[in-house]
Motif scaffolding. Structure first.
Motif, PDB file in Angstrom:
ATOM      1  N   PHE A  35       0.829  -1.209   0.000  1.00 54.11           N
ATOM      2  CA  PHE A  35       0.000   0.000   0.000  1.00 54.11           C
ATOM      3  C   PHE A  35       0.862   1.256   0.000  1.00 54.11           C
ATOM      4  CE2 PHE A  35      -3.294  -2.877   2.027  1.00 54.11           C
ATOM      5  CZ  PHE A  35      -3.903  -3.105   0.808  1.00 54.11           C
ATOM      6  N   GLY A  36       1.913   1.210   0.782  1.00 52.20           N
ATOM      7  CA  GLY A  36       2.791   2.376   0.841  1.00 52.20           C
ATOM      8  C   GLY A  36       3.374   2.707  -0.518  1.00 52.20           C
ATOM      9  N   VAL A  37       3.915   1.691  -1.140  1.00 50.56           N
ATOM     10  CA  VAL A  37       4.563   1.906  -2.438  1.00 50.56           C
ATOM     11  C   VAL A  37       3.542   2.327  -3.487  1.00 50.56           C
ATOM     12  CG1 VAL A  37       5.667   0.688  -4.342  1.00 50.56           C
ATOM     13  CG2 VAL A  37       6.578   0.472  -2.042  1.00 50.56           C
ATOM     14  N   SER A  38       2.360   1.682  -3.457  1.00 48.42           N
ATOM     15  CA  SER A  38       1.384   2.038  -4.483  1.00 48.42           C
ATOM     16  C   SER A  38       0.880   3.459  -4.268  1.00 48.42           C
ATOM     17  CB  SER A  38       0.232   1.036  -4.523  1.00 48.42           C
ATOM     18  OG  SER A  38      -0.332   0.901  -3.253  1.00 48.42           O
ATOM     19  N   SER A  39       0.767   3.891  -3.003  1.00 50.52           N
ATOM     20  CA  SER A  39       0.351   5.287  -2.793  1.00 50.52           C
ATOM     21  C   SER A  39       1.395   6.249  -3.326  1.00 50.52           C
ATOM     22  CB  SER A  39       0.133   5.618  -1.321  1.00 50.52           C
ATOM     23  OG  SER A  39      -0.374   4.557  -0.632  1.00 50.52           O
ATOM     24  N   VAL A  40       2.649   5.898  -3.126  1.00 50.65           N
ATOM     25  CA  VAL A  40       3.702   6.789  -3.626  1.00 50.65           C
ATOM     26  C   VAL A  40       3.587   6.936  -5.139  1.00 50.65           C
ATOM     27  CG1 VAL A  40       6.180   7.000  -4.008  1.00 50.65           C
ATOM     28  CG2 VAL A  40       5.327   6.372  -1.761  1.00 50.65           C
ATOM     29  N   ILE A  41       3.425   5.802  -5.813  1.00 46.07           N
ATOM     30  CA  ILE A  41       3.347   5.850  -7.268  1.00 46.07           C
ATOM     31  C   ILE A  41       2.099   6.600  -7.723  1.00 46.07           C
ATOM     32  CG2 ILE A  41       3.059   4.422  -9.331  1.00 46.07           C
ATOM     33  CD1 ILE A  41       4.943   2.459  -8.115  1.00 46.07           C
ATOM     34  N   ALA A  42       0.973   6.300  -7.063  1.00 47.17           N
ATOM     35  CA  ALA A  42      -0.271   6.973  -7.429  1.00 47.17           C
ATOM     36  C   ALA A  42      -0.152   8.469  -7.192  1.00 47.17           C
ATOM     37  CB  ALA A  42      -1.427   6.396  -6.623  1.00 47.17           C
ATOM     38  N   MET A  43       0.444   8.819  -6.041  1.00 46.43           N
ATOM     39  CA  MET A  43       0.612  10.230  -5.697  1.00 46.43           C
ATOM     40  C   MET A  43       1.401  10.958  -6.775  1.00 46.43           C
ATOM     41  SD  MET A  43       2.706  11.576  -2.388  1.00 46.43           S
ATOM     42  CE  MET A  43       4.309  10.995  -2.880  1.00 46.43           C
ATOM     43  N   LEU A 367      14.272  -9.198   0.525  1.00 47.28           N
ATOM     44  CA  LEU A 367      13.452  -9.929  -0.444  1.00 47.28           C
ATOM     45  C   LEU A 367      11.977  -9.674  -0.181  1.00 47.28           C
ATOM     46  CD1 LEU A 367      15.241 -13.363  -0.755  1.00 47.28           C
ATOM     47  CD2 LEU A 367      14.777 -11.748  -2.579  1.00 47.28           C
ATOM     48  N   LEU A 368      11.646  -9.706   1.104  1.00 50.45           N
ATOM     49  CA  LEU A 368      10.260  -9.500   1.499  1.00 50.45           C
ATOM     50  C   LEU A 368       9.779  -8.114   1.066  1.00 50.45           C
ATOM     51  CD1 LEU A 368       8.357 -11.350   3.052  1.00 50.45           C
ATOM     52  CD2 LEU A 368       9.079 -10.248   5.157  1.00 50.45           C
ATOM     53  N   THR A 369      10.565  -7.090   1.377  1.00 47.16           N
ATOM     54  CA  THR A 369      10.120  -5.738   1.047  1.00 47.16           C
ATOM     55  C   THR A 369      10.180  -5.483  -0.455  1.00 47.16           C
ATOM     56  OG1 THR A 369      12.324  -4.863   1.480  1.00 47.16           O
ATOM     57  CG2 THR A 369      10.748  -4.740   3.276  1.00 47.16           C
ATOM     58  N   LEU A 370      11.153  -6.078  -1.125  1.00 46.55           N
ATOM     59  CA  LEU A 370      11.217  -5.870  -2.575  1.00 46.55           C
ATOM     60  C   LEU A 370      10.041  -6.560  -3.258  1.00 46.55           C
ATOM     61  CD1 LEU A 370      15.021  -6.043  -3.395  1.00 46.55           C
ATOM     62  CD2 LEU A 370      13.544  -4.051  -3.213  1.00 46.55           C
ATOM     63  N   ALA A 371       9.670  -7.731  -2.744  1.00 44.83           N
ATOM     64  CA  ALA A 371       8.478  -8.396  -3.285  1.00 44.83           C
ATOM     65  C   ALA A 371       7.269  -7.500  -3.060  1.00 44.83           C
ATOM     66  CB  ALA A 371       8.277  -9.751  -2.621  1.00 44.83           C
ATOM     67  N   GLY A 372       7.178  -6.937  -1.850  1.00 39.10           N
ATOM     68  CA  GLY A 372       6.108  -5.978  -1.563  1.00 39.10           C
ATOM     69  C   GLY A 372       6.179  -4.794  -2.504  1.00 39.10           C
ATOM     70  N   GLY A 373       7.403  -4.362  -2.786  1.00 34.58           N
ATOM     71  CA  GLY A 373       7.600  -3.228  -3.699  1.00 34.58           C
ATOM     72  C   GLY A 373       7.093  -3.540  -5.091  1.00 34.58           C
ATOM     73  N   VAL A 374       7.359  -4.748  -5.553  1.00 31.04           N
ATOM     74  CA  VAL A 374       6.907  -5.126  -6.899  1.00 31.04           C
ATOM     75  C   VAL A 374       5.379  -5.157  -6.950  1.00 31.04           C
ATOM     76  CG1 VAL A 374       6.829  -7.014  -8.571  1.00 31.04           C
ATOM     77  CG2 VAL A 374       8.994  -6.384  -7.501  1.00 31.04           C
ATOM     78  N   LEU A 375       4.772  -5.782  -5.919  1.00 31.53           N
ATOM     79  CA  LEU A 375       3.302  -5.796  -5.870  1.00 31.53           C
ATOM     80  C   LEU A 375       2.764  -4.375  -5.784  1.00 31.53           C
ATOM     81  CD1 LEU A 375       2.572  -8.791  -3.464  1.00 31.53           C
ATOM     82  CD2 LEU A 375       2.314  -8.686  -5.934  1.00 31.53           C
ATOM     83  N   GLY A 376       3.445  -3.566  -4.984  1.00 29.75           N
ATOM     84  CA  GLY A 376       3.040  -2.170  -4.827  1.00 29.75           C
ATOM     85  C   GLY A 376       3.128  -1.405  -6.131  1.00 29.75           C
ATOM     86  N   ILE A 377       4.159  -1.696  -6.900  1.00 34.07           N
ATOM     87  CA  ILE A 377       4.310  -1.025  -8.191  1.00 34.07           C
ATOM     88  C   ILE A 377       3.153  -1.418  -9.113  1.00 34.07           C
ATOM     89  CG2 ILE A 377       5.683  -1.019 -10.314  1.00 34.07           C
ATOM     90  CD1 ILE A 377       8.174  -0.933  -8.534  1.00 34.07           C
ATOM     91  N   LEU A 378       2.817  -2.720  -9.107  1.00 35.87           N
ATOM     92  CA  LEU A 378       1.706  -3.165  -9.957  1.00 35.87           C
ATOM     93  C   LEU A 378       0.407  -2.460  -9.557  1.00 35.87           C
ATOM     94  CD1 LEU A 378       2.459  -6.977 -10.291  1.00 35.87           C
ATOM     95  CD2 LEU A 378       2.937  -5.118 -11.891  1.00 35.87           C
ATOM     96  N   LEU A 379       0.149  -2.447  -8.247  1.00 36.23           N
ATOM     97  CA  LEU A 379      -1.056  -1.772  -7.760  1.00 36.23           C
ATOM     98  C   LEU A 379      -0.966  -0.281  -8.044  1.00 36.23           C
ATOM     99  CD1 LEU A 379      -3.709  -2.209  -6.220  1.00 36.23           C
ATOM    100  CD2 LEU A 379      -2.472  -1.773  -4.108  1.00 36.23           C
ATOM    101  N   GLY A 380       0.219   0.256  -7.853  1.00 35.65           N
ATOM    102  CA  GLY A 380       0.449   1.682  -8.070  1.00 35.65           C
ATOM    103  C   GLY A 380       0.264   2.079  -9.529  1.00 35.65           C
ATOM    104  N   LEU A 381       0.480   1.134 -10.437  1.00 35.78           N
ATOM    105  CA  LEU A 381       0.232   1.425 -11.854  1.00 35.78           C
ATOM    106  C   LEU A 381      -1.259   1.347 -12.146  1.00 35.78           C
ATOM    107  CD1 LEU A 381       3.127  -0.565 -13.562  1.00 35.78           C
ATOM    108  CD2 LEU A 381       2.974   1.882 -13.180  1.00 35.78           C
ATOM    109  N   ALA A 382      -1.946   0.493 -11.371  1.00 39.88           N
ATOM    110  CA  ALA A 382      -3.376   0.308 -11.614  1.00 39.88           C
ATOM    111  C   ALA A 382      -4.185   1.502 -11.117  1.00 39.88           C
ATOM    112  CB  ALA A 382      -3.862  -0.983 -10.948  1.00 39.88           C
TER     113      ALA A 382
END
Ligand code: ADP
Ligand code: MG
Lengths: 436, 246
Positions: A35-43, A367-382
């Motif tokens: 959520f954090g990463v996707s908000s950053v991207i969306a923002m 690894l855990l946070t980068l995986a979260g980052g990748v998911l976040g990026i996908l959500l953040g693009l959506a």
């Protein structure tokens, strides 16, 4: 060097393995980061979209333009009590004349009358925006001549029944025919098409400035296109003033001479001083504030403000998500470390140094946070896609924001991973081996 | 960082090649713990010399300090006083990192409870000490497979510890202990968790390693295990009470 690369690869493989063993836990743990990463991207996407939109608007409206629009003044209590139901307000030909005569530094003055009218060609019919204006209109508006010519001085002097249409009108009325030199019927009169123009950017079809209080003429958002006629002709055909029925409550009649006067100055720096001058001039001759001055440059400031609000809101969401997510990850990693106390003891007994243990657990957290980052990026693009689609807000995703998102994930991983890793590394190997 | 290459077929037995030399020397070794305000003296001046290729058993009642001694011998712990010379180097006061590297390179641990890592398979478990010594993956896998075959588990290298019997797990642990070709093998009750049959088999494996020249130190309660050693060191109250030669 190659040895340490090997080791890194093995460390990551090992990390992946143990995360995979607890995949549900790992997934849930990363949600905060997601959520954090996707908000950053969306923002960033929304903010960037807002300022791009503003830049486009300025480009479209012209950075050296000052747009003065007629606006219905606030209701006068005395006036309503008389119940006349007829209101005249707004810019006048005299205003345009005064601007021309009394202000130096002006490059162009373009008075504009806007009317929404039916237009016919044979059996086809559309609703279009009729713009009564002067031959030098193109000097301040970003329109491009596709065919024929724009309105001429002769057209204006002789009040010719000619018009220039935009590509929107052509598409709707002349799907199969050549439009140039055809006659179209607008509100009972025929006009010869002498030119076809296109707007320089796609949004320009709805090019009226989105002011807080739109002029009544702006209501018809469903206009198929624009038809430009000489202002003089417009006066002849539609009278000195436009009459618009219904202001919402009751049978109000509103009379407006000019919907818009655009003043173009020679230099960017003259825009704001000129705005002051025009304002003074208008104040002197208008009892009520029945006009609004729009300076495209100021729209940028407004967009920046919108962007800032978005940044604050989404930035807070991001910061909180990342903080909570980071703490969650730290918590999970502490649990992992304590679950794997014995493994740590074994590894230490078999020759692992403290820094080997730190590397192992830190890379697992990463690894855990980068995986979260990748998911976040996908959500953040959506999210920006949805915002654009359903919120009708422009969004722009820059590659830099993806890199930033990755950096943030890694940063969170390192920040919140270091303590659990440190704990793991500093456990007493003998105690750890005894641990059950 | 040294990368070892030691094919099992021709082991460069450091012990065997210089048989008779002292590879482990304890000089007035003391270890005490602070419990509250009192100082608990666990090891009270141990002197011991172990020759390369020797097989030694350590016996003593519970609480006499055997595990404490073994931890120091295995470089998991440091003595409070005295010197510990391992393979010619004084390791009594080394820094944690140096101690870790020494322990990985020169010590082979065999534990009573096997201490295999559950999420790793046999080969991966055997590889762990080599990994920390900086071996290339290709070579460490190769050697781990050879070692697995040597302890009779060559056909089960992909199995995980949970799929193995106690005896088999201890074989994996022995293979792992051998991976860096250590100076000494330290075994703490290696047969303590095994039934007599498996225990006997493990003992046989250890004896065969000794026959190949490995230096072996075994802590045990089991007199039949101790009897197979060349010397038995009896510990009592943190001191060497006597050394009997079998
Ligand atoms: N970390 C420690 N802190 C305090 N006392 C300890 C510690 N480790 C061992 N001891 C004490 O040292 C004594 C010897 O223990 P240990 O070496 O485990 O004996 P053994 O293995 O011979 O049974 C015991 O009294 C034990 O309580
Ligand atoms: Mg003990």
């Amino acid at each position: 060097m190659s040895v340490s690369l090997f080791r890194l690869k093995r460390t990551f493989t090992l990390g992946l393995k143990s995360l995979w063993m607890h995949r549900l836990r790992s997934t849930l743990t990363t949600l905060g980061i997601v959520f954090g990463v996707s908000s950053v991207i969306a923002m960033l996407a929304i903010g960037e979209g807002a300022s791009k939109h503003a830049r486009e608007q300025i480009e479209r409206l012209g950075s050296r333009n000052i747009i003065i629009k007629s606006v219905a003044p606030p209701e006068d209590p005395e006036n309503t009590s008389t119940g006349q139901g007829m209101r005249q307000y707004g810019l006048t030909y005299a205003d345009a004349e005064r601007f021309r005569n009394s202000v130096a530094e002006v490059e162009v003055i373009v008075p504009v009358r806007r009317l929404t009218q039916r237009a016919w060609y044979r059996t086809r019919k559309i609703t279009a925006e009729v713009i009564g204006t002067v031959p030098w209109y193109p000097e301040m508006a970003p329109i491009h001549l596709e065919m024929g010519r724009f309105l001429s001085g002769t057209d204006a002097s002789y009040r010719q029944a000619v018009c220039v249409v935009d590509t929107g009108v052509v598409e709707e009325l002349f799907r199969f025919d050549d439009a140039l030199n055809q006659d179209i019927k607008v509100a009972g009169d025929f006009y010869r098409i002498v030119g076809i123009v296109s707007s320089q950017n796609a949004n320009a079809a709805a090019a009226s400035v989105n002011a807080d209080t739109p002029a009544p003429q702006d209501r018809g958002g469903a206009n198929a296109g624009r038809i430009y006629i000489p202002l003089t002709t417009a006066k002849d055909r539609f009278g000195e003033i436009s009459v618009q029925f219904g202001g919402g409550s009751g049978p109000n009649v509103e009379k407006v001479e000019l919907q818009e006067i655009v003043v173009k100055v020679a230099r960017d720096e003259s825009v704001l001083p000129m705005k002051e001058i025009l304002e003074t001039l208008l104040k002197r001759f208008h009892a009520k504030t029945d006009y609004q001055i729009v300076v495209p440059l100021e729209l940028l400031r407004e967009a920046e403000r919108t962007k800032m609000i978005f940044n604050i809101v989404l930035g807070s969401i991001a910061a909180i998500s990342l903080l909570v997510g980071g703490i969650g990850i730290m918590n999970i990693m502490l649990a992992t470390v304590s679950e794997r106390t014995r493994e740590i003891g074994i590894r230490r007994a078999l020759g692992a140094r403290k820094k080997d243990i730190i590397t192992q657990f830190l890379s697992e957290t990463l690894l855990l946070t980068l995986a979260g980052g990748v998911l976040g990026i996908l959500l953040g693009l959506a999210i920006p896609l949805l915002v654009t689609r359903f919120g009708h807000m422009p969004t722009v995703i820059k590659s830099g924001s993806l890199i930033l998102a990755f950096g943030i994930s890694a940063g969170v991983g390192l920040t919140f991973g270091i303590y659990p890793a440190y704990r793991a590394a500093n456990m007493d190997p003998i105690e750890s081996l005894r641990h059950e | 960082m040294t990368v070892h290459h030691s094919p099992i077929s021709s082991p460069p037995q450091r012990g065997a090649s210089e048989s008779g030399s002292t590879i482990l020397l304890l000089d007035q070794l003391r270890k005490s713990y602070h419990v509250g305000t009192t100082e608990l003296q666990v090891l009270r001046g141990i002197d011991l010399a172990v020759e390369s290729g020797e097989h030694i058993a350590i016996m003593g009642p519970s609480g006499s300090g055997k595990s404490t001694l073994l931890n120091i011998l295995g470089c998991l712990d440091r003595p409070t006083q005295g010197r510990y010379i391992l393979g010619g180097d004084d390791v009594s006061q080394l820094e944690d990192d140096e101690l870790s590297l020494i322990r990985g390179a020169r010590i082979g641990f065999i534990f009573q409870s096997f201490n295999l890592i559950e999420q790793l398979n046999i080969v991966e478990n055997i590889e762990v000490p080599m990994y920390y010594q900086g071996w290339h993956e290709r070579e460490s896998i190769e050697r781990a497979k050879e070692l697995a075959a040597m302890v009779g588990l060559g056909h089960r290298i992909k199995h995980h510890p949970s799929e193995l019997s106690g005896g088999e797990r201890q074989r994996v642990a022995i293979a792992r202990a051998l991976s860096n070709d250590p100076l000494i093998l330290l075994a703490d009750e290696p047969t303590g968790n095994l039934d007599s049959e498996n225990g006997a088999a493990i003992l046989k494996l250890l004896l065969s390693l000794h026959d190949q020249g490995k230096t072996l130190i075994v802590v045990t309660h089991d007199l039949s295990v101790a009897k197979r050693a060349e010397k038995i060191v009896h510990i009592l109250d943190g001191r060497v009470k006597e050394i009997t030669v079998n």
